[in-house]
Each structure stands twice: as structure tokens, then as C-alpha cells.
Design an enzyme around this catalytic site. Sequence first.
Site, PDB file in Angstrom:
ATOM      1  N   LYS A  81     -13.256   9.474  41.180  1.00  0.00           N
ATOM      2  CA  LYS A  81     -14.094   8.291  40.979  1.00  0.00           C
ATOM      3  C   LYS A  81     -14.830   8.030  42.280  1.00  0.00           C
ATOM      4  O   LYS A  81     -14.395   8.481  43.350  1.00  0.00           O
ATOM      5  CB  LYS A  81     -13.193   7.098  40.647  1.00  0.00           C
ATOM      6  CG  LYS A  81     -13.890   5.991  39.906  1.00  0.00           C
ATOM      7  CD  LYS A  81     -13.789   6.142  38.411  1.00  0.00           C
ATOM      8  CE  LYS A  81     -14.574   5.050  37.715  1.00  0.00           C
ATOM      9  NZ  LYS A  81     -14.455   5.085  36.271  1.00  0.00           N
ATOM     10  N   LYS A 184     -20.713  -3.302  25.607  1.00  0.00           N
ATOM     11  CA  LYS A 184     -21.190  -2.073  24.952  1.00  0.00           C
ATOM     12  C   LYS A 184     -20.102  -1.488  24.034  1.00  0.00           C
ATOM     13  O   LYS A 184     -20.374  -1.088  22.927  1.00  0.00           O
ATOM     14  CB  LYS A 184     -21.605  -1.040  26.012  1.00  0.00           C
ATOM     15  CG  LYS A 184     -22.830  -1.503  26.814  1.00  0.00           C
ATOM     16  CD  LYS A 184     -23.460  -0.386  27.605  1.00  0.00           C
ATOM     17  CE  LYS A 184     -22.605   0.142  28.735  1.00  0.00           C
ATOM     18  NZ  LYS A 184     -22.399  -0.755  29.890  1.00  0.00           N
ATOM     19  N   VAL A 185     -18.860  -1.448  24.525  1.00  0.00           N
ATOM     20  CA  VAL A 185     -17.770  -0.888  23.711  1.00  0.00           C
ATOM     21  C   VAL A 185     -17.322  -1.877  22.639  1.00  0.00           C
ATOM     22  O   VAL A 185     -17.181  -1.515  21.469  1.00  0.00           O
ATOM     23  CB  VAL A 185     -16.564  -0.486  24.593  1.00  0.00           C
ATOM     24  CG1 VAL A 185     -15.451   0.066  23.735  1.00  0.00           C
ATOM     25  CG2 VAL A 185     -16.969   0.539  25.643  1.00  0.00           C
TER      26      VAL A 185
HETATM   27  P1  NAD Z   1     -19.625  -4.129  29.391  1.00  0.00           P
HETATM   28  O1  NAD Z   1     -19.868  -4.630  30.766  1.00  0.00           O
HETATM   29  O2  NAD Z   1     -20.761  -3.682  28.552  1.00  0.00           O
HETATM   30  O3  NAD Z   1     -18.869  -5.272  28.549  1.00  0.00           O
HETATM   31  C1  NAD Z   1     -17.874  -6.097  29.026  1.00  0.00           C
HETATM   32  C2  NAD Z   1     -18.051  -7.438  28.311  1.00  0.00           C
HETATM   33  O4  NAD Z   1     -16.938  -8.254  28.625  1.00  0.00           O
HETATM   34  C3  NAD Z   1     -19.320  -8.178  28.746  1.00  0.00           C
HETATM   35  O5  NAD Z   1     -20.076  -8.540  27.607  1.00  0.00           O
HETATM   36  C4  NAD Z   1     -18.759  -9.398  29.484  1.00  0.00           C
HETATM   37  O6  NAD Z   1     -19.571 -10.544  29.324  1.00  0.00           O
HETATM   38  C5  NAD Z   1     -17.416  -9.576  28.811  1.00  0.00           C
HETATM   39  N1  NAD Z   1     -16.442 -10.304  29.601  1.00  0.00           N
HETATM   40  C6  NAD Z   1     -16.207 -10.228  30.939  1.00  0.00           C
HETATM   41  N2  NAD Z   1     -15.207 -11.068  31.274  1.00  0.00           N
HETATM   42  C7  NAD Z   1     -14.813 -11.679  30.135  1.00  0.00           C
HETATM   43  C8  NAD Z   1     -13.829 -12.648  29.814  1.00  0.00           C
HETATM   44  N3  NAD Z   1     -13.057 -13.188  30.761  1.00  0.00           N
HETATM   45  N4  NAD Z   1     -13.688 -13.034  28.527  1.00  0.00           N
HETATM   46  C9  NAD Z   1     -14.470 -12.517  27.564  1.00  0.00           C
HETATM   47  N5  NAD Z   1     -15.419 -11.591  27.800  1.00  0.00           N
HETATM   48  C10 NAD Z   1     -15.590 -11.198  29.059  1.00  0.00           C
HETATM   49  O7  NAD Z   1     -18.505  -3.008  29.528  1.00  0.00           O
HETATM   50  P2  NAD Z   1     -18.132  -1.889  28.468  1.00  0.00           P
HETATM   51  O8  NAD Z   1     -18.827  -0.645  28.823  1.00  0.00           O
HETATM   52  O9  NAD Z   1     -18.221  -2.450  27.086  1.00  0.00           O
HETATM   53  O10 NAD Z   1     -16.593  -1.663  28.850  1.00  0.00           O
HETATM   54  C11 NAD Z   1     -15.590  -2.582  28.460  1.00  0.00           C
HETATM   55  C12 NAD Z   1     -14.262  -2.191  29.081  1.00  0.00           C
HETATM   56  O11 NAD Z   1     -13.896  -0.887  28.650  1.00  0.00           O
HETATM   57  C13 NAD Z   1     -14.264  -2.117  30.624  1.00  0.00           C
HETATM   58  O12 NAD Z   1     -13.008  -2.514  31.094  1.00  0.00           O
HETATM   59  C14 NAD Z   1     -14.486  -0.636  30.911  1.00  0.00           C
HETATM   60  O13 NAD Z   1     -13.956  -0.269  32.163  1.00  0.00           O
HETATM   61  C15 NAD Z   1     -13.709  -0.017  29.765  1.00  0.00           C
HETATM   62  N6  NAD Z   1     -14.165   1.323  29.419  1.00  0.00           N
HETATM   63  C16 NAD Z   1     -15.443   1.528  29.043  1.00  0.00           C
HETATM   64  C17 NAD Z   1     -15.874   2.798  28.707  1.00  0.00           C
HETATM   65  C18 NAD Z   1     -17.296   3.054  28.248  1.00  0.00           C
HETATM   66  O14 NAD Z   1     -17.554   4.139  27.711  1.00  0.00           O
HETATM   67  N7  NAD Z   1     -18.208   2.133  28.417  1.00  0.00           N
HETATM   68  C19 NAD Z   1     -14.980   3.868  28.754  1.00  0.00           C
HETATM   69  C20 NAD Z   1     -13.643   3.636  29.118  1.00  0.00           C
HETATM   70  C21 NAD Z   1     -13.257   2.346  29.450  1.00  0.00           C
END
Ligand code: NAD
Length: 350
Positions: A81, A184-185
Site C-alpha cells: 500500500k 460507491k460500494v
Molecule cells: P466512499 O468514500 O465512496 O463511501 C463511503 C461513504 O461512507 C460515503 O458516502 C460517506 O459519506 C459515508 N460515511 C462516512 N462516514 C460515515 C458515518 N459515520 N456514517 C455513515 N456514513 C458515513 O467509499 P467506498 O469506495 O464506497 O468504500 C467504502 C468502504 O469499503 C471503505 O471502508 C473502503 O476502504 C472499503 N473498500 C472499498 C473498496 C472499493 O472497491 N471501493 C474495496 C475494498 C474495501
Amino acid sequence: MNNLFEQMKTEGHERVLFCSDRASGLQAIIAIHNTHLGPALGGCRMWPYPDADAALNDVLRLSKAMTYKAAMADLPLGGGKSVIWGDPKKEKSEAKLIAFAKEVASLGGRYIVAEDVGIGLADIDRMRQVMPHAAGLPEEKGGSGDPSPATAYGVFCGMRASLEERFGESAFQGRKIAIQGIGKVGYALALLLHKAGAKLYVCDMDPERVAAICKVTDADPLLGHEIYRVECDVFSPCALGGFLNERTIPRLSCEIIAGAANNQLENAKAAILLKDRNILYTPDYVLNAGGLINIAEELNGYSKEKAYQKIEAIYDCVKEVFALAKKASILPSEAADRLAEARLAAGKRG
Ligand code: NAD
């Protein structure tokens, strides 16, 4: 410095590269945790850390998790990373991206960089123009594109195994699922679950994201503190890590935890608290490997069909974790670590 070597020894990191480029202002750290199974692939995060120690801790923790994730996903990849210190909205520049790409190149393919928080597909594409060790290119460039839908699909497949483990059947129809974080997820996962017949409860700090998903899935919107208490079958953390802890676990009213967020458990005690409350925890790095599997497919010449087929194996992987947990009377998080470490030991080079 002694502490760092001690930490590397304890956690098993192979290499930590500190990068400073005066001309562009780049300050970055690349951590390679383990290359026993192959080159270390992992995202680059750009974040305004309060200090260099915070950046170092983050990159060490995240790179180790990538090793375990890749091993459990059966990929010929190691874990790494990187972090760029700075606010991506204000401090990102082409010069910094190029300087960073040169640092990655200096590792000769030992580390392959991908996107993460603050670093998007266009940034990866820019780095790829400087050197070949970058993956997760935009779809229009023949790459695998945004990994989030693939991550959501993997969570969806793995969640089936969790339902089966707890209820004896894997159907989503009529199941109540609470999603924390409609990013996004979380958004892509909500669409899949809604289509499969689940009743959804959602929350996000951004009310627009909540409104958008409620409109298309009939989900019930909840406030941040309400999501923990809602009576449901599955609580799905899809926001940030560390939200499962001594303060939140006593409030939960769910049977299963299964979500995409990295490092969901604040510490080892959280896993014990969940067990004491008879809540089935699905280890995060097993469940959220879909995006990594999708990006890894790009290294062979990307095929979405093949990638998604491989992602479906997350179901089997989750089943394997629960089977070992039961057989050895250990926590699912311990079972996942044990399986990953066995794969690392078996695949160790030399
Ligand atoms: P993202 O930034 O698009 O979405 C995260 C969302 O969580 C945002 O909409 C944000 O407003 C919300 N959020 C933040 N704090 C919050 C809280 N206290 N209560 C409610 N909502 C809150 O990120 P993502 O890409 O959707 O990833 C989500 C999680 O999954 C992260 O932890 C990321 O590390 C993990 N992840 C993502 C991927 C990927 O492919 N994008 C892969 C593996 C793991």
C-alpha cells in the site's frame, strides 16, 4: 527508527520506502508487506494525515491487510500500500503524481499501485504513462475501471454464505439489511440486495446519497446513530473502518455483520464482544476482496466475465472460514487469519 524496525519485524513488513521530492513537494510512503505469493498490489491513498506517524501507521496497517486479502482470494499477489501525504482536493498535482510514479518504478515491479481514497482512475492512468507498474486503469483504456461494483458483488456473494451459516438458507428475499455508508460500494450493494428481495435500512453522512438510494430501492432512511439499533438480519458496514467497538456493539440488534469497510473491528476485543452477543462476524478482508480480484484480472488482459466468476468464489471462501472457526472453536476473524497464513506459508518462495 528502532521502533519502526521492531514493528516491521513483528508485523512482517519487507520494505518501507520514504519518498520526498523537493521539486514537486511530494511526501509519500510505500510499504511492501509481503511478496511471497507475488508482487505487492495495493492502492495509493492521498490523505491529509495530522503527522508523518499517522501516515506511517496507516500504510503499515493497510499493506498487511492487503497480503491477507490477496492470499484469501487465491491471487498470485502480495500485499502493499502507499500513502501520499496531503489533501487531494488542494494539494494534488501532476508533478507529484509523476514523482510518485518514479518512486514506484524504482521498486522494479515489486509494488503495483492502484487507486484508493483520494487517488482516482485518471491519476492511475497518468502514473501508467510514466511506468508499467500501475493497475486499475479506466475502462475506455482497456482497464478494469472503478473496482467498487466488483467489491459490492463480492460482498453480496459472501453475504449469502453468512445467511446460510446463521439461518440455514441463503435467500435474500424478506431479509432485513442495514447498510452504513451509501458510497460507491454501499450504493452498488444496495441495488443488488434490493433486486434480490431484501428490505433495506440505510444511512450516510451525505443526505443526498441517502435520498438517491431510497428513491430507487424503497429503503428506509436512518440517522447515523439509529443504524446500530435497527432490528435486522444483517448489519453491513460500508463506510469507514473501526466502527465496531465497545460503544457500538452493545447497541446492535442484528444476527450477522457483513460489509465492505476495511478494518471494521476497532481491536481484537471487538471480535470477542461480537461472539459474546452471538453476532456472526464475517471477516472484512475475505468479503471485500472483489475489487482486488477485478483489478488483478487486468494483469492477464481484462475480462469482466472472468473477473466476476472469480469473485463468486468469495462465497466458498466465507464458508471455509466459518467451517474452520467451528471445527477449531475459534473466532471467524482468527480462522480467516489462520487460513491466509497457511496459504502464505504454502506459497512461500525459496
Ligand atoms: P466512499 O468514500 O465512496 O463511501 C463511503 C461513504 O461512507 C460515503 O458516502 C460517506 O459519506 C459515508 N460515511 C462516512 N462516514 C460515515 C458515518 N459515520 N456514517 C455513515 N456514513 C458515513 O467509499 P467506498 O469506495 O464506497 O468504500 C467504502 C468502504 O469499503 C471503505 O471502508 C473502503 O476502504 C472499503 N473498500 C472499498 C473498496 C472499493 O472497491 N471501493 C474495496 C475494498 C474495501
